[in-house]
Enzyme design. Structure first.
Site, short mmCIF file in Angstrom:
data_model
loop_
_atom_site.label_atom_id
_atom_site.label_comp_id
_atom_site.label_asym_id
_atom_site.label_seq_id
_atom_site.Cartn_x
_atom_site.Cartn_y
_atom_site.Cartn_z
N SER A 125 50.82 -29.23 158.47
CA SER A 125 51.81 -28.17 158.30
C SER A 125 51.90 -27.31 159.55
O SER A 125 50.90 -27.12 160.27
CB SER A 125 51.37 -27.30 157.12
OG SER A 125 52.10 -26.10 157.11
N TYR A 150 44.75 -22.09 151.94
CA TYR A 150 45.62 -23.27 152.05
C TYR A 150 45.71 -23.72 153.51
O TYR A 150 45.51 -24.89 153.84
CB TYR A 150 47.02 -22.97 151.50
CG TYR A 150 48.03 -24.04 151.87
CD1 TYR A 150 48.00 -25.29 151.25
CD2 TYR A 150 48.99 -23.82 152.86
CE1 TYR A 150 48.90 -26.29 151.60
CE2 TYR A 150 49.89 -24.81 153.22
CZ TYR A 150 49.84 -26.04 152.59
OH TYR A 150 50.72 -27.03 152.95
N LYS A 154 44.36 -27.30 155.74
CA LYS A 154 45.11 -28.19 156.64
C LYS A 154 44.39 -28.32 157.98
O LYS A 154 44.26 -29.41 158.54
CB LYS A 154 46.54 -27.68 156.84
CG LYS A 154 47.41 -27.77 155.59
CD LYS A 154 47.60 -29.20 155.12
CE LYS A 154 48.35 -29.30 153.81
NZ LYS A 154 48.27 -30.61 153.17
P1 NAD Z 1 54.09 -31.22 145.67
O1 NAD Z 1 53.19 -30.29 144.95
O2 NAD Z 1 55.49 -31.38 145.18
O3 NAD Z 1 53.43 -32.67 145.73
C1 NAD Z 1 52.04 -32.87 145.76
C2 NAD Z 1 51.72 -33.92 144.71
O4 NAD Z 1 50.32 -34.18 144.76
C3 NAD Z 1 52.05 -33.46 143.28
O5 NAD Z 1 52.77 -34.49 142.63
C4 NAD Z 1 50.69 -33.24 142.63
O6 NAD Z 1 50.72 -33.53 141.26
C5 NAD Z 1 49.81 -34.20 143.43
N1 NAD Z 1 48.40 -33.84 143.54
C6 NAD Z 1 47.86 -32.66 143.96
N2 NAD Z 1 46.53 -32.75 143.95
C7 NAD Z 1 46.21 -34.00 143.52
C8 NAD Z 1 44.99 -34.70 143.31
N3 NAD Z 1 43.81 -34.12 143.49
N4 NAD Z 1 45.06 -35.98 142.90
C9 NAD Z 1 46.24 -36.59 142.69
N5 NAD Z 1 47.43 -35.97 142.86
C10 NAD Z 1 47.40 -34.69 143.28
O7 NAD Z 1 54.07 -30.79 147.21
P2 NAD Z 1 54.99 -31.27 148.42
O8 NAD Z 1 55.87 -30.16 148.80
O9 NAD Z 1 55.56 -32.61 148.13
O10 NAD Z 1 53.90 -31.38 149.55
C11 NAD Z 1 53.26 -32.62 149.86
C12 NAD Z 1 52.25 -32.37 150.96
O11 NAD Z 1 52.91 -31.82 152.10
C13 NAD Z 1 51.13 -31.41 150.62
O12 NAD Z 1 49.94 -31.87 151.22
C14 NAD Z 1 51.58 -30.11 151.25
O13 NAD Z 1 50.49 -29.28 151.56
C15 NAD Z 1 52.26 -30.63 152.50
N6 NAD Z 1 53.26 -29.71 153.08
C16 NAD Z 1 54.35 -29.35 152.32
C17 NAD Z 1 55.31 -28.49 152.87
C18 NAD Z 1 56.53 -28.08 152.07
O14 NAD Z 1 57.30 -27.26 152.58
N7 NAD Z 1 56.77 -28.60 150.88
C19 NAD Z 1 55.14 -28.02 154.18
C20 NAD Z 1 54.02 -28.41 154.91
C21 NAD Z 1 53.09 -29.28 154.34
#
Ligand code: NAD
Ligand code: UDP
Length: 343
Positions: A125, A150, A154
């Protein structure tokens, strides 16, 4: 090539599963549904036009994860999305965040090592850059001390992967540092599904327009930016999904002993909150009322990236505009209004 996608039913993971299938890869999903819905799986199979194995498994459960790998001996790559991602919540429940985000990464890395899986793409991120002194941010911009648990997960995850790669030349890995992915699939069949009141700007805007939450509050208009509201680097989630496919393509051809690669993924254009509001109004024809509110604790004033490395290394550049992304987000939101538990 079989690709294991952890968190594959979540927001970015679901779009990536579709992009992987479109590119000829065979995705396999592992998700514990802590922040996603099981019905997304059927939609992914419809969009991809193929069966997609799904395991409801917690990635911190080493035994269960190992069993998934054993059932799919042709897995050659992992895209690791599974994590908790709410910055504010992480300050209230830090141990849960460290346990989930780092526990799942360690379990994934160990399973990969046991099964000799050599390619990892990790969701990092822009938060690792904190409040940068110089903009735009490149991959060599110094990282800053994380301001939330959080963010710390990362930064620590990047370090853990870098160490694992250094110790194992067969492991090739890339940390994609996402800026602000927004929007939904153009089909409006998948998109973001926030639990409770959304923290992020775009899902809040679409829910406010549908009347699910009160009018938008813009957090601060006294920043040292052209219109006083913070600048971010918004880009379409489908473009982000494609970046993961290109990352796997790249790592599959990369030499052994390659150190962990860090790559910024964003449009490379600074856009203010007021500009997002105006673009949304124009793209959707919706009025979207708002009012100004105090600054939100922890927000940085401005951050956007230089995405040259993504272009040079991966051949990646965004195909969609911000207006496309906002229109797609609104179309998706409308489908949620029509049918709360869709088929
Ligand atoms: P999201 O919450 O929609 O998706 C994450 C998925 O992981 C969910 O379906 C959740 O059920 C699953 N999950 C969480 N912990 C788990 C575990 N221990 N075992 C199995 N499944 C698990 O989030 P997103 O927005 O799709 O983000 C995906 C990744 O990208 C994350 O690592 C997040 O930190 C990173 N990220 C997201 C953004 C953003 O703007 N959305 C920005 C930077 C980084
Ligand atoms: N924002 C806002 N009102 C909201 C949600 C977000 O004004 O209801 C602003 C927020 O202060 C930030 C920008 O929108 O300046 C992007 O916030 P988001 O949470 O989407 O992303 P991030 O803070 O992770 O960049």
């Amino acid at each position: 090539m079989d690709v294991l996608v952890t968190g594959g039913l979540g927001y970015i993971g679901s779009h990536t599963v579709v992009a992987l299938a479109e590119a000829g890869y065979s995705p396999i999903i592992v998700d514990n549904l802590c922040n996603s819905q099981a019905w997304i799986h059927a939609r992914l199979e419809q969009l991809a036009g193929q069966a997609i194995p799904f395991y409801r498994v917690d990635c911190t459960d080493r035994l269960a994860l190992a069993q998934v790998f054993e059932q799919h001996p042709n897995v050659q790559a992992v895209v690791h999305f599974a994590a908790l991602k709410a910055v504010g919540e992480s300050t209230r429940h830090p141990l849960e965040y460290y346990q989930n985000n780092l526990g799942s990464l360690l379990a994934v890395l160990q399973a990969m090592q046991q099964q000799h899986v050599g390619i990892l793409v990790f969701s990092s991120s822009a938060t690792v850059y904190g409040e940068p002194e110089k903009l735009p941010v490149t991959e060599t911009t110094p990282l800053q001390a994380p301001t939330s648990p959080y963010g710390a997960t990362k930064a620590m995850a990047e370090r853990i992967i870098a160490d694992a790669v250094q110790a194992n030349p067969q492991l090739r890995a890339m940390a994609l540092r996402y800026f602000n992915p927004v929007g939904a699939h153009p089909s409006a069949r998948i998109g973001e599904l926030p639990q409770g009141t959304p923290n992020n700007l775009v899902p809040y805007m679409t829910q406010a327009t549908r009347g699910v939450v009160p009018d938008l509050k813009i957090f601060g208009h006294d920043y040292a930016t052209p219109d006083g509201t913070p600048l971010r680097d918004y880009f379409h989630v489908v473009d982000l999904a494609c970046a993961h496919v290109l990352a796997i393509d790249y790592l599959a051809k990369a030499r052994e002993g390659l150190p962990l690669q860090f790559v910024n993924v964003g449009a490379g254009t600074p856009v203010s909150v007021l500009q997002v509001v105006e673009t949304f109004r124009q793209a959707t024809g919706q009025p979207l009322p708002y009012r100004f509110a105090p600054r939100r604790a922890g927000d940085v004033e401005a951050i956007w990236c230089d995405a040259t490395l993504a272009k040079n290394l991966l051949g990646w550049q965004p195909e969609y505009t911000l207006a496309d992304a906002l229109l797609h987000a609104w179309k998706w939101e409308q489908t949620l209004g029509e049918q709360e538990i869709p088929a």
